[in-house]
Design a protein around this motif. Structure first.
Motif, short mmCIF file in Angstrom:
data_model
loop_
_atom_site.label_atom_id
_atom_site.label_comp_id
_atom_site.label_asym_id
_atom_site.label_seq_id
_atom_site.Cartn_x
_atom_site.Cartn_y
_atom_site.Cartn_z
N LEU A 23 0.65 -1.14 0.47
CA LEU A 23 -0.02 -0.18 0.25
C LEU A 23 0.55 1.18 0.18
N ILE A 24 1.88 1.34 0.72
CA ILE A 24 2.82 2.42 0.95
C ILE A 24 3.81 2.44 -0.87
N PRO A 25 3.77 3.03 -1.24
CA PRO A 25 5.10 3.28 -2.22
C PRO A 25 6.48 3.83 -2.15
N LEU A 26 6.95 2.58 -1.14
CA LEU A 26 7.97 2.82 -0.56
C LEU A 26 8.61 1.64 -0.67
N PRO A 27 10.42 1.50 -1.76
CA PRO A 27 10.78 0.78 -1.61
C PRO A 27 11.25 0.25 0.30
N ILE A 28 10.17 -0.30 0.62
CA ILE A 28 10.96 -1.04 2.24
C ILE A 28 10.29 -2.10 2.56
N PRO A 29 11.11 -3.35 2.80
CA PRO A 29 10.78 -4.76 2.07
C PRO A 29 9.85 -5.09 3.65
N ALA A 30 8.76 -6.04 3.60
CA ALA A 30 7.87 -6.40 4.38
C ALA A 30 7.92 -6.54 5.74
N SER A 31 9.73 -6.81 5.40
CA SER A 31 10.13 -7.34 7.29
C SER A 31 10.50 -6.58 8.03
N VAL A 32 10.94 -5.28 7.50
CA VAL A 32 10.55 -3.98 7.86
C VAL A 32 10.10 -3.28 8.56
N TYR A 33 8.90 -3.05 7.97
CA TYR A 33 7.73 -3.17 9.05
C TYR A 33 7.12 -3.41 9.42
N GLY A 34 7.13 -5.60 9.33
CA GLY A 34 6.79 -5.46 10.65
C GLY A 34 7.29 -5.69 11.56
N LEU A 35 8.79 -5.69 11.43
CA LEU A 35 9.25 -5.46 12.49
C LEU A 35 9.86 -4.35 13.68
N VAL A 36 9.24 -2.95 12.98
CA VAL A 36 8.93 -2.05 13.47
C VAL A 36 7.90 -2.19 14.31
N LEU A 37 6.38 -2.27 13.24
CA LEU A 37 5.18 -2.82 14.70
C LEU A 37 5.68 -3.58 15.19
N ALA B 215 21.14 -1.16 12.64
CA ALA B 215 22.07 -1.10 11.17
C ALA B 215 20.67 -1.24 10.14
N GLY B 216 20.50 -2.31 10.29
CA GLY B 216 19.69 -3.01 9.24
C GLY B 216 18.58 -2.55 8.98
N LEU B 217 18.04 -1.27 9.98
CA LEU B 217 17.27 -0.51 9.69
C LEU B 217 17.12 0.38 8.92
N LEU B 218 18.76 0.88 9.16
CA LEU B 218 19.28 2.43 8.93
C LEU B 218 19.16 2.25 7.06
N THR B 219 19.48 1.51 7.09
CA THR B 219 20.12 0.79 5.90
C THR B 219 18.83 1.08 5.06
N ALA B 220 17.68 0.45 5.91
CA ALA B 220 16.63 0.26 4.68
C ALA B 220 16.73 1.99 4.84
N VAL B 221 16.27 2.33 5.02
CA VAL B 221 16.02 3.39 5.23
C VAL B 221 17.05 4.86 3.89
N PHE B 222 18.84 4.46 4.38
CA PHE B 222 18.96 4.79 3.61
C PHE B 222 19.11 4.35 2.50
N MET B 223 18.63 2.86 1.99
CA MET B 223 18.97 2.53 0.62
C MET B 223 18.47 3.33 -0.44
N PRO B 224 17.27 3.96 -0.31
CA PRO B 224 16.44 4.50 -1.33
C PRO B 224 17.37 5.77 -2.30
N MET B 225 18.03 6.33 -1.27
CA MET B 225 18.76 7.53 -1.79
C MET B 225 20.08 6.79 -2.30
N ILE B 226 21.17 6.51 -1.84
CA ILE B 226 22.05 5.87 -2.36
C ILE B 226 21.86 5.61 -3.57
N ALA B 227 21.25 4.10 -3.98
CA ALA B 227 21.19 3.73 -4.97
C ALA B 227 20.32 4.52 -5.64
#
Lengths: 121, 230
Positions: A23-37, B215-227
C-alpha cells in the motif's frame, strides 16, 4: 498450543507488513515494516514478550538454514559476476574495515563525552 | 536415480538440511567463524548439484516454496531488539549515532569505490546492504534490482571477515570501550560479528546484537537515497 497462538500472532504482524509494503509506495521490505510494528507493539505493551517469545526464538534459530537456498542462487548469477568476483570481495573487506572503525570510534567518543559530562555534573 | 530424486519434492529440503547440519558439525568441531554453517551448506548444495547434474532451477523452485517463512522469522528480530533496548537504555544515543554513521559510511564507500571500478549496477546494488543481517539485506537487494544470491554470499563473507579481524581492528583504531566495540561488530559484521562480540563480554555482545538490527533498519532507510544516485 502455546506455539500455535504465538505463531499466529507473528503471522498477523507479517500480514500487516506485507500489506503495508503493497500500500505504501516506498521501497521498504515487508520484514522491516513488520519488525518495526512488532517492536512498537512490545514497547507500547500491546503485546507482551511472553506472548511471542518462544515461537520467535524458534523462528530466529532456523533463519540461517533458510538462507542456504538463496545463497545457492549465486550459481545462477555466476556468469554475470565471474569477472568481478575478486574486486567485489576486496571492496566488501575494505568497507567492513571502514564501517567497523567509524561505528566504533563515534560511539566511543560520544560515550566518553557523556561520562565526562556526568562527572562534571 | 537423479531423475527419480528430482521428482520428489522433499528431496531439496533434505539436501539443504543435511548440508547445513554438516556445516554445523564442522563449526562445532573447529569453532572457527570460517566454518559458517550457511556458507558450508551453500557450498555442499552447489557441489551436489554440479556433481550430479541435478536441475538447479528445480532445486530453487522447490526451496522457494519455503521462502514465505523468511519474513515472519526476520520480523522476530524485534524481540531481542526490545529486550536489548531495556538493557542498553543509558547508552542509546551513543549507540544510535555510531550505527547511523557506520551504516551510512558503509554504503557510501561501496558506492564510491564501486563507481570508480565501474561495477555493473546490479552488482553494486547487491553489495550495498552487505554489512546488515541477511534477513533484511537480501530483501533490500532484490527490491532494488540486485541479486539475492550474491548479496547472501557477500553478507556471510563480510560477517566472517568482521568476526576474524574485529579484535585486531579494535586495537588498530583504539576502540577500547565495551559498548563501542559491540557497535563496531554489530554494524560492520551483523550476526556473525556478534558471535565474536559475545566472546569479548556480555555488554559487548548486547551492544552488537542491538546494533545489527538498528543497522539493518537504517540501511533500509538510506538505501533508496544511495541507490538513486547509481
Amino acid at each position: 498450543m502455546k506455539y500455535l497462538t504465538q505463531f499466529l500472532r507473528i503471522t498477523g504482524f507479517t500480514l500487516v507488513g506485507e500489506l503495508l509494503q503493497r500500500l505504501i509506495p516506498l521501497p521498504i521490505p515487508a520484514s522491516v515494516y513488520g519488525l518495526v510494528l512488532l517492536f512498537a507493539a512490545l514497547c507500547l505493551g500491546v503485546i507482551k514478550l511472553e506472548q511471542v517469545k518462544d515461537a520467535a526464538g524458534f523462528l530466529i534459530s532456523i533463519l540461517p538454514i533458510l538462507f542456504v537456498s538463496p545463497a545457492v542462487g549465486i550459481l545462477e548469477n555466476w556468469g554475470m559476476i565471474r569477472s568481478a568476483v575478486i574486486p567485489m570481495f576486496l571492496l566488501a573487506l575494505l568497507s567492513t574495515i571502514t564501517t567497523f572503525a567509524i561505528a566504533g570510534r563515534i560511539t566511543q567518543s560520544l560515550r566518553k563525552k557523556e561520562e565526562d559530562h556526568d562527572q562534571a555534573a | 536415480m537423479i531423475k527419480l530424486l528430482e521428482s520428489i519434492s522433499i528431496f531439496p529440503v533434505l539436501l539443504t538440511l543435511a548440508a547445513f547440519r554438516v556445516g554445523q558439525l564442522c563449526q562445532q568441531k573447529w569453532k572457527k567463524p570460517i566454518f559458517n554453517p550457511t556458507l558450508i551448506g551453500m557450498i555442499l548444495v552447489i557441489a551436489f548439484l554440479l556433481a550430479t547434474g541435478m536441475n538447479a532451477d528445480g532445486y530453487s523452485a522447490e526451496m522457494g516454496k519455503m521462502s514465505w517463512l523468511m519474513t515472519p522469522a526476520s520480523i522476530c528480530v524485534a524481540i531481542p531488539m526490545y529486550e536489548l533496548f531495556q538493557i542498553l537504555q543509558k547508552s542509546l544515543k551513543a549507540i544510535l549515532a555510531g550505527v547511523c554513521a557506520g551504516a551510512l559510511s558503509c554504503m557510501l564507500v561501496i558506492a564510491a569505490v564501486g563507481l570508480l571500478l565501474e561495477f555493473e549496477q546490479s552488482i553494486l546494488i547487491s553489495l550495498l546492504p552487505k554489512s546488515v543481517t541477511t534477513a533484511i539485506g537480501v530483501s533490500l537487494s532484490e527490491l532494488f534490482g540486485g541479486m539475492g544470491g550474491v548479496t547472501t554470499a557477500v553478507i556471510i563473507v563480510t560477517g566472517i571477515a568482521g568476526n576474524m579481524m574485529g579484535p585486531m581492528l579494535c586495537k588498530l583504531f583504539g576502540i577500547t570501550d565495551e559498548v563501542a566495540q559491540g557497535v563496531a561488530f554489530g554494524t560492520a559484521a551483523h550476526v556473525i560479528g556478534t558471535a565474536k562480540a559475545n566472546e569479548l563480554s556480555q555488554l559487548t555482545g548486547a551492544a552488537s546484537s542491538l546494533s545489527l538490527v538498528v543497522a539493518g533498519l537504517l540501511t533500509a532507510v538510506f538505501m533508496p537515497m544511495i541507490a538513486g544516485f547509481l
